[in-house]
Structure formats: structure tokens, C-alpha cells
Design a protein around this motif. Structure first.
Motif, mmCIF file in Angstrom:
data_model
loop_
_atom_site.group_PDB
_atom_site.id
_atom_site.type_symbol
_atom_site.label_atom_id
_atom_site.label_comp_id
_atom_site.label_asym_id
_atom_site.label_seq_id
_atom_site.Cartn_x
_atom_site.Cartn_y
_atom_site.Cartn_z
ATOM 1 N N LEU A 193 0.799 -1.225 0.000
ATOM 2 C CA LEU A 193 0.000 0.000 0.000
ATOM 3 C C LEU A 193 0.836 1.281 0.000
ATOM 4 O O LEU A 193 0.603 2.173 -0.817
ATOM 5 N N PRO A 194 1.813 1.440 0.923
ATOM 6 C CA PRO A 194 2.552 2.714 0.915
ATOM 7 C C PRO A 194 3.308 2.957 -0.385
ATOM 8 O O PRO A 194 3.389 4.095 -0.849
ATOM 9 N N ARG A 195 3.837 1.900 -1.002
ATOM 10 C CA ARG A 195 4.553 2.091 -2.264
ATOM 11 C C ARG A 195 3.610 2.577 -3.361
ATOM 12 O O ARG A 195 3.929 3.476 -4.134
ATOM 13 N N VAL A 196 2.445 1.948 -3.414
ATOM 14 C CA VAL A 196 1.490 2.274 -4.462
ATOM 15 C C VAL A 196 0.996 3.713 -4.336
ATOM 16 O O VAL A 196 0.926 4.463 -5.316
ATOM 17 N N PHE A 197 0.680 4.129 -3.111
ATOM 18 C CA PHE A 197 0.183 5.488 -2.924
ATOM 19 C C PHE A 197 1.287 6.524 -3.131
ATOM 20 O O PHE A 197 1.066 7.581 -3.720
ATOM 21 N N ALA A 198 2.494 6.200 -2.676
ATOM 22 C CA ALA A 198 3.594 7.143 -2.847
ATOM 23 C C ALA A 198 3.938 7.345 -4.305
ATOM 24 O O ALA A 198 4.357 8.431 -4.721
ATOM 25 N N ALA A 199 3.745 6.299 -5.103
ATOM 26 C CA ALA A 199 4.049 6.398 -6.529
ATOM 27 C C ALA A 199 2.916 7.016 -7.323
ATOM 28 O O ALA A 199 3.043 7.232 -8.529
ATOM 29 N N GLY A 200 1.783 7.315 -6.672
ATOM 30 C CA GLY A 200 0.664 7.921 -7.365
ATOM 31 C C GLY A 200 -0.076 6.978 -8.281
ATOM 32 O O GLY A 200 -0.762 7.413 -9.212
ATOM 33 N N VAL A 231 -2.554 4.964 -7.485
ATOM 34 C CA VAL A 231 -3.987 5.033 -7.199
ATOM 35 C C VAL A 231 -4.251 6.299 -6.391
ATOM 36 O O VAL A 231 -3.377 6.791 -5.679
ATOM 37 N N THR A 232 -5.454 6.809 -6.497
ATOM 38 C CA THR A 232 -5.784 8.064 -5.816
ATOM 39 C C THR A 232 -6.930 7.913 -4.831
ATOM 40 O O THR A 232 -7.317 8.880 -4.191
ATOM 41 N N ASP A 233 -7.493 6.705 -4.737
ATOM 42 C CA ASP A 233 -8.528 6.469 -3.737
ATOM 43 C C ASP A 233 -8.387 5.029 -3.241
ATOM 44 O O ASP A 233 -7.592 4.253 -3.762
ATOM 45 N N ILE A 234 -9.150 4.693 -2.222
ATOM 46 C CA ILE A 234 -9.097 3.358 -1.637
ATOM 47 C C ILE A 234 -10.449 2.705 -1.842
ATOM 48 O O ILE A 234 -11.472 3.212 -1.373
ATOM 49 N N ALA A 235 -10.453 1.599 -2.547
ATOM 50 C CA ALA A 235 -11.698 0.877 -2.793
ATOM 51 C C ALA A 235 -11.933 -0.108 -1.670
ATOM 52 O O ALA A 235 -11.076 -0.930 -1.352
ATOM 53 N N GLY A 236 -13.082 -0.006 -1.038
ATOM 54 C CA GLY A 236 -13.394 -0.910 0.053
ATOM 55 C C GLY A 236 -14.618 -0.443 0.806
ATOM 56 O O GLY A 236 -15.362 0.423 0.347
ATOM 57 N N ASP A 237 -14.809 -1.019 1.974
ATOM 58 C CA ASP A 237 -15.914 -0.654 2.857
ATOM 59 C C ASP A 237 -15.317 0.038 4.066
ATOM 60 O O ASP A 237 -14.474 -0.529 4.763
ATOM 61 N N THR A 254 -8.840 -4.317 -11.750
ATOM 62 C CA THR A 254 -7.665 -4.521 -12.598
ATOM 63 C C THR A 254 -6.495 -3.645 -12.155
ATOM 64 O O THR A 254 -5.474 -3.585 -12.830
ATOM 65 N N SER A 255 -6.630 -2.990 -11.010
ATOM 66 C CA SER A 255 -5.559 -2.120 -10.535
ATOM 67 C C SER A 255 -4.492 -2.932 -9.826
ATOM 68 O O SER A 255 -4.649 -4.122 -9.558
ATOM 69 N N VAL A 256 -3.388 -2.276 -9.491
ATOM 70 C CA VAL A 256 -2.287 -2.952 -8.816
ATOM 71 C C VAL A 256 -2.697 -3.466 -7.433
ATOM 72 O O VAL A 256 -2.116 -4.414 -6.904
ATOM 73 N N LEU A 257 -3.729 -2.862 -6.854
ATOM 74 C CA LEU A 257 -4.194 -3.273 -5.526
ATOM 75 C C LEU A 257 -5.326 -4.293 -5.581
ATOM 76 O O LEU A 257 -5.873 -4.654 -4.538
ATOM 77 N N VAL A 273 -13.909 4.545 -1.412
ATOM 78 C CA VAL A 273 -15.008 4.479 -2.381
ATOM 79 C C VAL A 273 -15.425 3.026 -2.577
ATOM 80 O O VAL A 273 -14.649 2.103 -2.327
ATOM 81 N N PRO A 274 -16.667 2.791 -3.010
ATOM 82 C CA PRO A 274 -17.095 1.414 -3.304
ATOM 83 C C PRO A 274 -16.235 0.800 -4.401
ATOM 84 O O PRO A 274 -15.726 1.503 -5.274
ATOM 85 N N VAL A 275 -16.093 -0.509 -4.347
ATOM 86 C CA VAL A 275 -15.300 -1.213 -5.352
ATOM 87 C C VAL A 275 -15.983 -1.088 -6.711
ATOM 88 O O VAL A 275 -17.166 -1.406 -6.860
#
Length: 318
Positions: A165-172, A174-180, A260-263, A252-254
Motif C-alpha cells: 500500500l505505501p509504495r502504491v500510494f507514494a508512486a501515485g 492510485v488516488t482512492d481506496i476501494a473498500g468498505d 484490474t488495478s495494482v491493488l 469508495v465502493p469497489v
């Protein structure tokens, strides 16, 4: 005590703590890292150095990848377990490290249908539990929840699993978190897992099969709280270095684009709204988030590279 996977997250911590407790602890790993005996389990027979009586074998060797093809996952997480047979005796207590998520969607390890599991890692770990029960009982199975760094300093042997997670967000990326936002994020420090294993190792084997699930259960923080805590800790660290702050990540909702994202492999764990059935409850982890985040920011070489290069959380050069 023999510890397999001695260079991994749980194995490395366990080796250190076992020796402190006075165990004659020997480790093995595929490549011989962490001063362990080299043994590619499942590919070769046990080396002579390991052919001795063992009071306890802790099987911590695993490949915690969620995206492996089914047969690759089975070779990584089932075959090494069967390779232990020549080292087992009636005097050996096997402690098999599994995962609290090995029960998949159904809450049971009995299914052989991949569709009943969130990914091939769970699928292969469920099969490993079935194999362990059929071949090595009596034994103890330890199922940790999501393993993170230790309580004292946040250190962890490998930056895998949630540390993507920290690598992905630091690299830009993804810009939001999909989940509940209300999903349970059940984190367990690796030191708690090691102490649980050592407590078990110091007691007689069970009469049949004992299962210990270690984590927080109903006391686990929710996704919304974890995001707030992690972002706050990271921003304090960045402010000390006069670096740009992280943006506010929305939960945000999935949606299809997230699948298909890295996460994508992590998505099923960000929507679990039913607590894990814990048998060994640990102390709260939310006070540790600051320590955990700071250790990652200071020790992840990829994040350090991005920071030196002046990359903002959105992936734009400063």
C-alpha cells in the motif's frame, strides 16, 4: 526447534525470540538466508544438517502471494509441508503456521473448490491445513491475521502483503481506496505471533489438532480509522522533512476499474465486515501505527528512492 522459512516475516522473528528463550533453534530457508540451512523444500530431500531429532518443528515456510496460478501456489505452500515427513517422529510437536483467512468465503478449510476462496494463497493454505491434519496429527495450527511489524520498533523482515500500500500510494498509482469504510482490518504484530508460537512450543502437544487464531477480532480497527491513522503518521514524518503532505484518500465502493488495478489482490480484505473468530486476543494495535508507518518510510528502499527523487504522492515531480 527447527524453524522453516527462517528468513521470512514470522520465521526471522521467531528465530530471534526462540534463542532468547533458550531454545536450540535451527532455521532453514530456500536460499539459506538469515544464517539458516539452505533447503529448497519440496524440491530436494532434507540436507544432512537437519536429519536429527526435533522436539518442535515450526513450519513457517510459505509464499504469501495472492496472484499465483493455483498449481504454483500449491507447490509453494503444500509441497514444503509434505517434505517434512523424514524429519518427523512421534516425539515431534509440529506447529504449522497458516493464516486466519484460510477458511475463505465459506468459513471452512474443507472445500477443494478454488471459487470458495478469495485467492490461490487461501486455497493453498487450506489444502496445507488438510494435509497437516491427515499426515502429522497431533499438531497445532496457528492462524495469524494480517501480520505487520513488531511492537517495539515496527521492524519486519520483508515488506510484503499490506506493505504494498505505501509504495502504491507514494508512486501515485492510485488516488482512492476501494473498500468498505466499516471493514475490519485485523492486524497482528509479528512479535505477538512469535510469542504465541513459543508459548505453544513450551507446552505438550495437544491430543489431536489444536487451532489458535491470533488477532483482534471485534476489536480490530475499521478501514476508515486505519486510513486516517496511517495518513496522519505519514504526514507528520513528511512534515519533519519539509516534504509535501499526502492527499486525503477517499474510501469508495469497489468499481470495475479497481479490479484490474495494482491493488486488486487486496480488495477482498478491504471489504470484510464480519470479525475474525479469534481464540488468542492481542493488545490493541492502533497506538502502534505511528511506529509501524515510520519504520516503513525509513526502511523501504523504494520509498526512499522516491523521496530522494522528489516524487509527490500523486506521482508528479516536485
Amino acid at each position: 526447534m527447527l524453524v522453516t522459512g527462517a528468513s521470512g516475516v514470522v520465521g526471522a522473528e521467531l528465530m530471534e525470540r526462540a534463542r532468547r528463550r533458550g531454545w536450540d533453534a535451527v532455521g532453514c530457508s530456500a536460499g539459506g538466508g538469515n544464517a539458516s540451512v539452505a533447503w529448497p523444500m519440496g524440491d530436494t530431500a532434507p540436507p544432512p544438517a537437519l536429519r536429527r531429532p526435533w522436539s518442535v518443528i515450526v513450519h513457517a515456510a510459505a509464499r504469501p502471494r495472492f496472484d499465483l496460478p493455483p498449481e504454483t501456489a500449491r507447490r509453494a505452500n503444500v509441497r514444503p509441508l509434505t517434505a517434512l515427513a523424514p524429519l518427523m517422529s512421534s516425539q515431534t510437536h509440529l506447529i504449522h503456521i497458516s493464516t486466519a483467512y484460510a477458511t475463505g468465503w465459506t468459513g471452512s478449510i474443507e472445500s477443494t473448490d478454488l471459487a470458495d476462496y478469495r485467492n490461490t494463497y487461501e486455497y493453498s493454505k487450506a489444502e496445507a491445513e488438510r494435509v497437516a491434519r491427515s499426515r502429522y496429527a497431533p499438531l497445532t495450527i496457528v492462524r495469524p491475521s494480517i501480520v505487520v511489524g513488531r511492537r517495539s520498533d515496527g521492524a519486519v523482515a520483508r515488506l510484503s502483503g499490506p506493505y504494498i500500500l505505501p509504495r502504491v500510494f507514494a508512486a501515485g498509482l492510485v488516488t482512492d481506496i476501494a473498500g468498505d469504510a466499516s471493514a475490519f482490518i485485523d492486524l497482528v504484530p509479528v512479535c505477538d505471533v512469535a510469542e504465541c508460537v513459543l508459548d505453544i512450543a513450551g507446552t505438550p502437544p495437544p491430543p489431536d489438532v489444536r487451532v489458535e487464531t491470533i488477532g483482534l477480532g471485534v476489536n480490530a480497527p475499521r478501514l476508515e480509522e486505519v486510513v486516517t491513522l496511517v495518513t496522519g503518521a505519514a504526514n507528520r514524518w513528511l512534515a519533519e522533512r519539509s516534504a509535501p503532505a499526502l492527499p486525503r484518500f477517499e474510501i469508495v465502493p469497489v468499481q470495475e476499474r479497481h479490479r484490474t488495478s495494482v491493488l486488486a489482490p487486496l480488495l477482498p480484505y478491504l471489504t470484510i465486515t464480519r470479525p475474525l473468530p479469534i481464540t488468542r486476543h492481542i493488545e490493541p494495535v492502533t497506538p502502534l501505527v505511528e511506529t509501524l508507518v515510520r519504520w516503513v518510510l525509513e526502511n523501504d528502499p523504494e520509498l526512499a528512492r522516491q523521496h530522494r527523487a522528489g516524487v509527490t504522492p500523486r506521482g508528479e515531480s516536485t
